[in-house]
Design an enzyme around this catalytic site. Structure first.
Site, PDB file in Angstrom:
ATOM      1  CE  LYS A 288      -4.318   1.463   2.089  1.00 32.20           C
ATOM      2  NZ  LYS A 288      -5.454   1.059   2.915  1.00 32.20           N
ATOM      3  CD  GLU A 376     -19.308  -2.517   8.299  1.00 31.20           C
ATOM      4  OE1 GLU A 376     -19.462  -3.555   7.613  1.00 31.20           O
ATOM      5  OE2 GLU A 376     -18.401  -1.694   8.072  1.00 31.20           O
ATOM      6  NE  ARG A 404     -22.672  -3.632   3.020  1.00 27.92           N
ATOM      7  CZ  ARG A 404     -21.484  -3.784   2.457  1.00 27.92           C
ATOM      8  NH1 ARG A 404     -20.510  -4.346   3.124  1.00 27.92           N
ATOM      9  NH2 ARG A 404     -21.299  -3.390   1.222  1.00 27.92           N
TER      10      ARG A 404
HETATM   11  C1  LIG Z   1     -18.811  -1.693   4.603  1.00 27.60           C
HETATM   12  C2  LIG Z   1     -17.607  -0.813   4.762  1.00 27.60           C
HETATM   13  N1  LIG Z   1     -17.014  -0.684   5.967  1.00 27.60           N
HETATM   14  C3  LIG Z   1     -15.950   0.117   6.118  1.00 27.60           C
HETATM   15  C4  LIG Z   1     -15.438   0.805   5.053  1.00 27.60           C
HETATM   16  C5  LIG Z   1     -14.292   1.783   5.240  1.00 27.60           C
HETATM   17  N2  LIG Z   1     -13.101   1.355   4.478  1.00 27.60           N
HETATM   18  C6  LIG Z   1     -12.769   1.927   3.309  1.00 27.60           C
HETATM   19  S1  LIG Z   1     -11.410   1.285   2.646  1.00 27.60           S
HETATM   20  C7  LIG Z   1     -11.205   0.239   3.920  1.00 27.60           C
HETATM   21  C8  LIG Z   1     -10.044  -0.694   3.953  1.00 27.60           C
HETATM   22  C9  LIG Z   1     -10.091  -1.644   2.830  1.00 27.60           C
HETATM   23  O1  LIG Z   1      -9.001  -2.505   2.920  1.00 27.60           O
HETATM   24  P1  LIG Z   1      -8.605  -3.379   1.678  1.00 27.60           P
HETATM   25  O2  LIG Z   1      -9.813  -3.968   1.069  1.00 27.60           O
HETATM   26  O3  LIG Z   1      -7.556  -4.317   2.111  1.00 27.60           O
HETATM   27  O4  LIG Z   1      -8.034  -2.336   0.639  1.00 27.60           O
HETATM   28  P2  LIG Z   1      -6.693  -1.459   0.750  1.00 27.60           P
HETATM   29  O5  LIG Z   1      -7.119  -0.114   1.228  1.00 27.60           O
HETATM   30  O6  LIG Z   1      -5.763  -2.136   1.693  1.00 27.60           O
HETATM   31  O7  LIG Z   1      -6.176  -1.433  -0.621  1.00 27.60           O
HETATM   32  C10 LIG Z   1     -12.217   0.416   4.875  1.00 27.60           C
HETATM   33  C11 LIG Z   1     -12.313  -0.312   6.155  1.00 27.60           C
HETATM   34  C12 LIG Z   1     -16.093   0.654   3.818  1.00 27.60           C
HETATM   35  N3  LIG Z   1     -15.701   1.328   2.731  1.00 27.60           N
HETATM   36  N4  LIG Z   1     -17.147  -0.159   3.695  1.00 27.60           N
END
Ligand SMILES: Cc1ncc(C[n+]2csc(CCOP(=O)(O)OP(=O)(O)O)c2C)c(N)n1
Length: 637
Positions: A288, A376, A404
């Site tokens: 990342k 969630e 959710r």
């Molecule tokens: C249902 C939901 N919960 C929380 C989030 C907040 N959120 C946005 S990006 C993220 C992390 C995602 O991690 P990953 O899928 O590993 O992608 P990366 O950012 O590491 O590339 C979170 C928790 C969201 N977008 N949707």
């Protein structure tokens, strides 16, 4: 300042242009794409590390697959800046997340390359499977469907549900697991540990490449030969990974892990995978923030850093001396104070330790505060389980993400009248994240549930006092909803005081017109009523504090002494606080003239909070105009 993209990138107006380039040019395209993202995000803000991490993947995917005919589905979509730039939005990218500009997430109405609208996580596998099954049904056998999902997003139940179904559909689906070990904060859970085991298994990774090249050769000899190789390959995987492969046990062909930053290797692997039918998963290991050292080093901070100086790497946070704190920090610090006095209190966040500021409690009281992953539904039911044992869980969820877990709120918490405290952060319009992220609906969708108490504080002190009140005795489900951003009170750390449940408060006396507000948007009403008073218009103002139970005693008083009412909420009008007041009036035979201010019945796009309040008609100007026109209007009842 205008940022000029690099030479190769400026020629890429669509993936067709990209495909005209030589494979040997792709590294340079990636370099230019990465630089363009850095240039624009540094001055515009937005998500950062995630898009940098998939530059090579994005380029290889559009190079190999025939997008938009082939369907490429991004999970969450916060990593899709490179995708947007390559798919015709190079020039529009400087308007990313700005009012009337392009969205920070893929959006079907914005481009035919945005196959599925996103913002919330873990939808990509189900959506891409739906597309794949549709293609099979329509006999479009050549069509490819690719879901790109992060290891964080993979922790959600929905992702598992998609895998579980895909494993028996035998349709043309490729899941790309973009594994960078990070969610916004470090990823958590047993699956993450499993993925790390695979990635670090030296023996497996050595043999894997040999098997891969064997498979490449033998697959050309037809399905029988392929099946034999597959069996051998599975046996090797099982033996070397000391357990059966999780994805293979769900009928997926598992490939990888591979280096997600080697664009030419990615092109080769993706081209090979095109010829393998059925559900398959390619495990890509990425970093990342790749290519921007600060972002690689401090990945949580650089998930969405705001504006920064791209040369020095300094984040340009304008912190004014004596500025009131963010609501999330008041939550994060107050829960520790409360938990130190009440050993029943526990903290829960679904993957937002930094965003919710529960991280402070996680650091200080690791046995009592949990990040449960992007889950969630689980967060709510897990909290319900804790509550059955007499503990008092403070379950902190962004308003938009609680959507959710609606059934869990009703079925697991409210019906059983369990004492779960829901701290709903980001209630109301959130700004640049746009329609997928506004906390617009919570007051309406929660208000209809029996047993629930729903409150929203006017300021930080009230937030603390509501938190204090919620943990006092067995209150049942208790929702405290507060917005994104900073509050209004510098000296917020005042001794805790109990608040009477279902009681509003008078902010200001006045005659004829009363304004009833809920939550911090009431501070706009305070300013406006003061201004109007100096022009001789005298308005009463009440902060309702609770939308459930409503302060009926107060409402009777107000309805008996006023002819006109304005209701004000940073939430949707349908079913919100204004609706609750109208229901009360109808039930009790009052017929005042009422004007409701709040979010109208449409999805509000992105922009600054200020711009959006204006668009929705409840910034301070609109409040003033509403009051003046109501003062001047004849009562026609
Ligand atoms: C249902 C939901 N919960 C929380 C989030 C907040 N959120 C946005 S990006 C993220 C992390 C995602 O991690 P990953 O899928 O590993 O992608 P990366 O950012 O590491 O590339 C979170 C928790 C969201 N977008 N949707």
């Amino acid at each position: 300042m205008k940022y000029i993209p690099g030479k190769l990138l400026s020629k890429v107006n669509s993936p067709k242009d990209l495909r005209q380039l030589k494979e040997t040019d792709l590294k340079q395209v990636c370099k230019e794409l990465r630089q363009y993202i850095i240039d624009i995000v540094s001055v515009n803000g937005g998500h950062f590390g995630a898009s940098l991490g998939v530059v090579e993947l994005t380029t290889a995917l559009h190079y190999v697959f025939n997008t938009p005919y082939d369907q490429l589905v991004w999970d969450v979509g916060h990593q899709a800046y490179g995708h947007k730039i390559i798919t015709g939005r190079l020039d529009a990218f400087p308007t990313n997340r700005k009012y009337k500009g392009i969205s920070g997430f893929p959006k079907r109405t914005e481009s035919e390359y945005d196959t599925f609208g996103v913002g919330h996580s873990s939808t990509s596998i189900s959506a891409a499977l739906g597309m794949a099954v549709a293609s099979k049904y329509k006999n479009e056998q050549d069509k490819q469907h690719i879901a790109v999902i992060g290891d964080g997003a993979m922790t959600a139940g929905l992702a598992f549900e998609g895998l579980n179904h895909a494993g028996v559909e035998n349709s043309n689906l490729l899941v790309i697991l973009n594994d960078n070990c990070m969610s916004i904060d470090p990823n958590v859970g047993a699956l993450k540990e499993y993925l790390t085991d695979i990635t670090t298994s030296r023996a497996y990774n050595r043999v894997k490449d040999e098997v891969w090249s064997l498979l490449g050769k033998i697959s050309k000899f037809g399905p029988n030969a392929q099946a034999v190789v597959q069996k051998v390959e599975n046996a090797i995987k099982s033996a070397l990974l000391k357990q059966s492969n999780y994805f293979e046990s769900l009928n997926f062909r598992y490939f990888g892990p591979i280096d997600g930053h080697d664009v030419n290797h990615l092109v080769k692997i993706l081209s090979d995978l095109k010829d393998i039918p059925g559900p398959k998963l390619l495990h890509c290991v990425t970093i990342k923030g790749k290519g921007y050292p600060n972002a690689e080093r401090e990945q949580t901070k650089w998930h969405a850093p705001g504006l920064f100086d791209k040369d020095s790497g300094e984040i340009l946070k304008i912190i004014k001396e004596g500025q009131p704190p963010k609501y999330q920090d008041v939550f994060g610090k107050s829960i520790i104070e409360l938990a130190e006095k009440n050993d029943k209190i526990m903290g829960i966040t679904p993957a937002m330790p930094s965003g919710s500021s529960l991280k402070y409690m996680m650091e200080k009281m690791p046995k009592r505060a949990f990040d449960v992953g992007i889950a969630e539904q689980h967060a709510v039911t897990f909290s319900a389980g804790l509550a059955t044992q007499g503990l008092i869980p403070f379950c902190n969820i962004y308003s938009t993400f609680l959507q959710r877990a609606y059934d869990q709120v009703i079925h697991d918490v409210a019906i059983q009248n369990l004492n779960v405290v829901f701290c709903l952060d980001r209630g109301g319009l959130v700004g640049a994240d746009g329609a997928t992220h506004h906390g617009a609906f919570d007051l309406s969708y929660l208000r209809c549930i029996p047993n629930i108490i729903i409150a929203s504080p006017l300021n930080e002190i009230e937030l603390r006092n509501l938190m204090y009140t919620a943990q006092q005795k067995n209150m049942g489900p208790f929702v405290i909803r507060y917005p994104r951003g900073n509050g209004t009170t510098v000296n917020w750390r005042q001794p805790f005081k109990s608040i009477s449940v279902g009681k509003g408060q008078k902010i200001k006396d006045g005659d004829e017109i009363a304004i009833l507000s809920i939550g911090p948007i009431g501070n706009e009403a305070i300013k406006t009523t003061l201004e109007l008073e100096s022009s001789g218009i005298n308005i009463a103002h009440y902060d309702m504090r609770f939308i459930k139970p409503l302060d009926e005693e107060l409402l009777h008083k107000i309805c008996k002494t006023h002819k006109k009412l304005v209701t004000l909420e940073d939430g949707c009008l349908h079913g919100g606080m204004g609706s609750a007041v109208l229901e009360f009036m109808s039930d009790n035979g009052y017929s005042l003239q009422v004007k409701r201010l709040g979010i109208p019945d449409k999805f509000i796009e992105h922009g600054s909070q200020k711009e959006l309040y204006k668009e929705c008609g409840y910034d301070s100007n609109a409040i003033r105009e509403t009051i003046i026109s109501l003062v001047n209007s004849k009562i026609s009842i």
